[in-house]
Scaffold this motif. Structure first.
Motif, PDB file in Angstrom:
ATOM      1  N   LEU A 218     -79.794 -29.369 -35.347  1.00  0.00           N
ATOM      2  CA  LEU A 218     -81.002 -28.956 -36.090  1.00  0.00           C
ATOM      3  C   LEU A 218     -81.543 -30.123 -36.890  1.00  0.00           C
ATOM      4  N   THR A 219     -80.603 -30.844 -37.562  1.00  0.00           N
ATOM      5  CA  THR A 219     -80.991 -32.005 -38.370  1.00  0.00           C
ATOM      6  C   THR A 219     -81.720 -33.022 -37.506  1.00  0.00           C
TER       7      THR A 219
ATOM      8  N   ASN B 238     -85.099 -31.878 -36.567  1.00  0.00           N
ATOM      9  CA  ASN B 238     -86.037 -31.929 -37.693  1.00  0.00           C
ATOM     10  C   ASN B 238     -86.044 -33.313 -38.333  1.00  0.00           C
ATOM     11  N   GLU B 239     -86.208 -34.339 -37.527  1.00  0.00           N
ATOM     12  CA  GLU B 239     -86.240 -35.703 -38.054  1.00  0.00           C
ATOM     13  C   GLU B 239     -87.182 -35.767 -39.253  1.00  0.00           C
ATOM     14  N   PRO B 240     -86.757 -36.413 -40.358  1.00  0.00           N
ATOM     15  CA  PRO B 240     -87.615 -36.453 -41.542  1.00  0.00           C
ATOM     16  C   PRO B 240     -89.010 -36.980 -41.262  1.00  0.00           C
TER      17      PRO B 240
ATOM     18  N   PHE C 199     -90.642 -34.112 -40.141  1.00  0.00           N
ATOM     19  CA  PHE C 199     -90.625 -33.138 -41.236  1.00  0.00           C
ATOM     20  C   PHE C 199     -91.746 -33.467 -42.220  1.00  0.00           C
ATOM     21  N   ILE C 200     -91.856 -34.752 -42.534  1.00  0.00           N
ATOM     22  CA  ILE C 200     -92.861 -35.229 -43.490  1.00  0.00           C
ATOM     23  C   ILE C 200     -93.454 -36.525 -42.955  1.00  0.00           C
TER      24      ILE C 200
ATOM     25  N   MET D 204     -94.091 -39.859 -43.320  1.00  0.00           N
ATOM     26  CA  MET D 204     -93.602 -40.866 -44.265  1.00  0.00           C
ATOM     27  C   MET D 204     -94.679 -41.847 -44.724  1.00  0.00           C
ATOM     28  N   ASP D 205     -95.511 -42.269 -43.777  1.00  0.00           N
ATOM     29  CA  ASP D 205     -96.526 -43.260 -44.150  1.00  0.00           C
ATOM     30  C   ASP D 205     -97.518 -42.670 -45.139  1.00  0.00           C
TER      31      ASP D 205
END
Lengths: 192, 171
Positions: free
Chosen positions: A7-8, A11-13, A16-17, A19-20
């Motif tokens: 799952l982690t 759902n790579e960050p 997920f968000i 980043m840039d």
């Protein structure tokens, strides 16, 4: 690989968000805060200097001594308010999340405590503002006797300040007291 | 010399797994996890300048993650949940010391989840760190209490959970 790690991974960050976009916002926020604080500081100093020049040192013969004294009271009151604002801005802007939880909670509980000293430090600014208003209005309300004028101004100023203080208390009770209670409860749980 | 942005990116990249797991423990929905993850990143960014290397980077990251989750809890601390599932790392360590020989069964999970959510916020945070397999010394550094105190607390929580899972009463 277990389900949670899978799952982690899914759902790579970076998915997920963005980043840039986040980094850009963070950097903008940093410079915006710095700029805002700087601008506010200069705006406040500008107002103090402008008011000082306009009412206290202005050579206009129509400006009488009482105008200048009440102007000086307002300016000093602004200076005190500025110092108080700066203190709170520093205190609230420097929350360090990288300290041990027990320290962070203790500081949060202290920060959100309603302290008598927080009211006491407002007294000089309020007294100066009151004196400034009293001097300035006693010369305007010509139809009343001096004592009546002073009493009338106090009868308006003091309730307005008390109502403002009560509204401040209600805001503290609704917004900050629950945070303080939460921090105190967690500290208690840590010590038990 | 590495700039702040570069340092931040490297740090987040190296620790994304543990940050996401922490979010998963304390935030029930994907939306809440996303909010908490973003909040943690913001707090890492804000604290980055003050990192002096006095503690291990892992400890520093966990402090920010746990303190952010407590901050979330501060707003509605009584409703804070600790979410686990059958695949949660080290879940069996909560119930049994020799975790390699034991796997929690599906039917136990529901009860464990219920019992975990009866714990207070601090105990939930401690269990979250136990699930991360962090040493008691490091947990003490993160939470800011002594190592023996951490040991006692964790032992007490595990005892309570084990007793309740067996259907007994524990004060």
């Amino acid at each position: 690989m277990n389900n949670q790690d899978q799952l982690t991974k899914n759902n790579e960050p970076n998915n997920f968000i963005d980043m840039d976009a986040l980094l850009l916002n963070l950097k903008n926020e940093d410079s915006r805060n710095l700029k805002l604080m700087k601008n506010f500081k200069w705006l406040y100093f500008g107002m103090i200097i402008f008011y000082t020049l306009l009412i206290i040192v202005n050579p206009d013969p129509e400006l009488e001594l009482h105008h200048r004294i009440s102007g000086l009271c307002y300016v000093l009151s602004f200076v005190f308010f500025w110092l108080i604002f700066r203190k709170y801005h520093k205190e609230f802007g420097q929350i360090d999340y990288s300290q041990p939880s027990s320290e962070m909670l203790a500081k949060a509980a202290d920060r959100y405590k309603m302290k008598v000293k927080n009211f006491l430090i407002l007294i000089p600014s309020l007294v100066l503002m009151d004196i400034g208003l009293t001097i300035s209005f006693t010369y305007r309300l010509t139809s009343l006797e001096m004592m009546h004028k002073i009493l009338l101004i106090q009868a308006i100023f003091i309730p307005v300040m008390l109502i403002s203080g009560f509204i401040g208390y209600l805001i503290w009770r609704k917004r900050q007291k629950p945070l303080r209670d939460g921090a105190l409860q967690m500290l208690k749980d840590l010590k038990d | 010399m590495v700039g702040k942005e570069e340092k931040f990116k490297l740090l987040v990249e190296d620790n994304k797994g543990k940050l996401l797991r922490i979010c998963r423990y304390y935030a029930p929905s994907i939306e809440d996890q996303k909010d908490m993850y973003q909040e943690i990143l913001i707090n890492i960014w804000k604290s980055l300048d003050s990192f002096r290397g006095e503690s291990k980077i892992d400890t520093w990251i966990y402090r920010i993650a746990v303190n952010t989750s407590l901050g979330f809890a501060g707003k509605q601390y009584k409703r804070m949940k600790l979410n686990v599932d059958i695949e949660t790392r080290n879940l069996s360590a909560i119930l049994i010391e020799d975790k390699d020989d034991y796997k929690i069964k599906e039917d136990q999970l529901q009860q464990l989840q219920t019992e975990l959510n009866q714990l207070n916020v601090i105990d939930k945070a401690l269990i979250g760190l136990v699930l991360e397999d962090i040493s008691t010394k490091e947990i003490a550094d993160i939470i800011g209490i002594t190592e023996p105190n951490v040991r006692v607390k964790i032992h007490r929580i595990k005892e309570t959970l084990r007793t309740k899972m067996k259907g007994g009463q524990h004060e």
